[in-house]
Design a protein around this motif. Structure first.
Motif, PDB file in Angstrom:
ATOM      1  N   UNK A   1      86.315  53.538  49.724  1.00 46.01           N
ATOM      2  CA  UNK A   1      86.503  54.341  49.286  1.00 46.01           C
ATOM      3  C   UNK A   1      87.214  55.120  48.046  1.00 46.01           C
ATOM      4  N   UNK A   2      87.690  53.841  47.046  1.00 47.90           N
ATOM      5  CA  UNK A   2      87.951  54.126  45.724  1.00 47.90           C
ATOM      6  C   UNK A   2      86.419  54.567  45.448  1.00 47.90           C
TER       7      UNK A   2
ATOM      8  N   UNK B   1      86.557  48.816  33.809  1.00 51.82           N
ATOM      9  CA  UNK B   1      86.687  50.269  34.085  1.00 51.82           C
ATOM     10  C   UNK B   1      87.647  50.493  34.711  1.00 51.82           C
ATOM     11  N   UNK B   2      87.239  52.500  34.409  1.00 55.46           N
ATOM     12  CA  UNK B   2      88.320  53.464  35.129  1.00 55.46           C
ATOM     13  C   UNK B   2      87.747  54.467  35.597  1.00 55.46           C
ATOM     14  N   UNK B   3      88.102  54.041  37.166  1.00 58.76           N
ATOM     15  CA  UNK B   3      87.559  55.561  37.591  1.00 58.76           C
ATOM     16  C   UNK B   3      87.763  56.519  37.053  1.00 58.76           C
ATOM     17  N   UNK B   4      87.694  57.161  36.967  1.00 59.14           N
ATOM     18  CA  UNK B   4      87.802  59.130  35.947  1.00 59.14           C
ATOM     19  C   UNK B   4      87.665  60.007  36.993  1.00 59.14           C
TER      20      UNK B   4
ATOM     21  N   UNK C   1      91.243  52.579  39.867  1.00 59.83           N
ATOM     22  CA  UNK C   1      90.451  50.935  40.419  1.00 59.83           C
ATOM     23  C   UNK C   1      91.475  49.796  41.585  1.00 59.83           C
ATOM     24  N   UNK C   2      90.770  49.410  41.886  1.00 61.57           N
ATOM     25  CA  UNK C   2      92.265  48.135  42.731  1.00 61.57           C
ATOM     26  C   UNK C   2      92.543  47.497  41.581  1.00 61.57           C
ATOM     27  N   UNK C   3      92.598  46.872  41.204  1.00 60.66           N
ATOM     28  CA  UNK C   3      92.784  46.165  40.142  1.00 60.66           C
ATOM     29  C   UNK C   3      93.922  46.638  39.880  1.00 60.66           C
ATOM     30  N   UNK C   4      95.329  45.696  39.416  1.00 61.84           N
ATOM     31  CA  UNK C   4      96.347  46.016  38.411  1.00 61.84           C
ATOM     32  C   UNK C   4      97.273  47.042  38.821  1.00 61.84           C
ATOM     33  N   UNK C   5      97.429  47.165  39.989  1.00 55.38           N
ATOM     34  CA  UNK C   5      98.354  48.400  39.520  1.00 55.38           C
ATOM     35  C   UNK C   5      99.315  48.000  39.050  1.00 55.38           C
ATOM     36  N   UNK C   6     100.316  47.307  38.292  1.00 56.74           N
ATOM     37  CA  UNK C   6     100.970  47.146  37.708  1.00 56.74           C
ATOM     38  C   UNK C   6     100.660  47.445  36.177  1.00 56.74           C
ATOM     39  N   UNK C   7      99.410  48.300  36.145  1.00 59.64           N
ATOM     40  CA  UNK C   7      99.379  48.688  34.511  1.00 59.64           C
ATOM     41  C   UNK C   7      99.034  50.647  34.275  1.00 59.64           C
ATOM     42  N   UNK C   8      99.552  50.142  33.489  1.00 61.76           N
ATOM     43  CA  UNK C   8      99.271  52.003  33.154  1.00 61.76           C
ATOM     44  C   UNK C   8      98.769  52.158  32.327  1.00 61.76           C
TER      45      UNK C   8
ATOM     46  N   UNK D   1      96.453  56.907  33.911  1.00 65.07           N
ATOM     47  CA  UNK D   1      95.982  55.806  35.161  1.00 65.07           C
ATOM     48  C   UNK D   1      96.571  55.152  35.475  1.00 65.07           C
ATOM     49  N   UNK D   2      96.599  54.477  37.192  1.00 66.61           N
ATOM     50  CA  UNK D   2      96.842  53.447  37.354  1.00 66.61           C
ATOM     51  C   UNK D   2      95.958  52.278  38.401  1.00 66.61           C
ATOM     52  N   UNK D   3      96.543  51.229  37.049  1.00 64.67           N
ATOM     53  CA  UNK D   3      94.878  50.160  37.721  1.00 64.67           C
ATOM     54  C   UNK D   3      93.698  50.533  37.278  1.00 64.67           C
ATOM     55  N   UNK D   4      92.541  49.466  37.488  1.00 67.56           N
ATOM     56  CA  UNK D   4      91.599  49.919  36.766  1.00 67.56           C
ATOM     57  C   UNK D   4      90.401  48.637  37.691  1.00 67.56           C
ATOM     58  N   UNK D   5      89.596  48.606  37.657  1.00 74.33           N
ATOM     59  CA  UNK D   5      88.502  48.409  37.895  1.00 74.33           C
ATOM     60  C   UNK D   5      87.869  47.034  37.219  1.00 74.33           C
ATOM     61  N   UNK D   6      87.319  46.312  38.090  1.00 73.67           N
ATOM     62  CA  UNK D   6      87.184  45.102  37.499  1.00 73.67           C
ATOM     63  C   UNK D   6      85.679  44.247  38.088  1.00 73.67           C
ATOM     64  N   UNK D   7      85.536  43.565  37.543  1.00 70.45           N
ATOM     65  CA  UNK D   7      84.025  42.531  38.225  1.00 70.45           C
ATOM     66  C   UNK D   7      83.556  41.541  37.168  1.00 70.45           C
TER      67      UNK D   7
END
Length: 200
Positions: A33-34, A53-56, A83-90, A136-142
């Motif tokens: 979904x994300x 990265x950031x989903x824009x 993204x799905x990671x780190x939803x405590x980060x702005x 943005x809240x959260x990020x994408x990570x690999x």
């Protein structure tokens, strides 16, 4: 007679190591979904192959006022889901390095970060947000090598950053479509793939 799916074979994306500032465009077959119909900006790429990265173009269902109550006197300001990671980060993506103090340049003319007090003051004073600033809240990570493997498996195509303003203002599937259209004729079939391939 067969039609070779050349649009899903991008030797540049497959062979080049992702770098800070690169743009990832999701394949139409991406069904998380994300990430479905997402456009992602790479914020950082480590030497070992890990990336962030950031989903824009995905709304997050939050407002900036829920994070900074002092902004409650203003109309709601959307916060996007990075993204799905780190939803405590702005995160704040912007084109105004002279306004926000400490910042990190992601690509020429495009920055992330800033001092909280300066961000709040800018918003309270009616500073322009559209095409200039996005939250943005959260990020994408690999993990190490994960994104390179996904590129090799055609989950994404990768391009350099282009129109900075559009990266800060793109919305939803329409932004994904616009980005795919900018990739050229070899990607036009991406625009006709149904969300559920079984419907094709």
């Amino acid at each position: 007679m067969t039609n070779d799916p050349i649009i899903y074979h991008d030797p540049v994306s497959e062979s080049r190591t992702p770098e800070r500032g690169d743009i990832l465009v999701a394949s139409p077959f991406m069904n998380e979904d994300i990430f479905a119909h997402s456009v992602i900006l790479i914020l950082d790429a480590g030497s070992a192959g890990g990336c962030m990265g950031l989903v824009l173009n995905k709304r997050g269902g939050l407002t900036l006022q829920s994070i900074f109550p002092e902004l409650s006197v203003l109309p709601p300001i959307e916060v996007y889901c990075g993204g799905p990671v780190g939803h405590d980060r702005l995160f704040m993506l912007h084109s105004l390095p002279e306004v926000f103090g400490y910042i990190y340049e992601v690509a020429p003319g495009l920055y992330v970060g800033g001092e909280t007090d300066k961000i709040i003051d800018y918003v309270l004073e009616g500073g322009e947000l559209q095409g200039k600033v996005r939250f943005f809240i959260g990020y994408s990570g690999w993990n190490d090598g994960q994104l390179s493997a996904e590129l090799h498996n055609h989950a994404w195509t990768m391009v350099p950053p282009r129109d900075i303003e559009s990266l800060i203002s793109g919305e939803g599937k329409s932004f994904w479509r616009h980005t795919v259209e900018s990739l050229g004729r070899s990607y036009r079939d991406w625009l006709t793939v149904p969300r559920d391939p079984s419907l094709n």
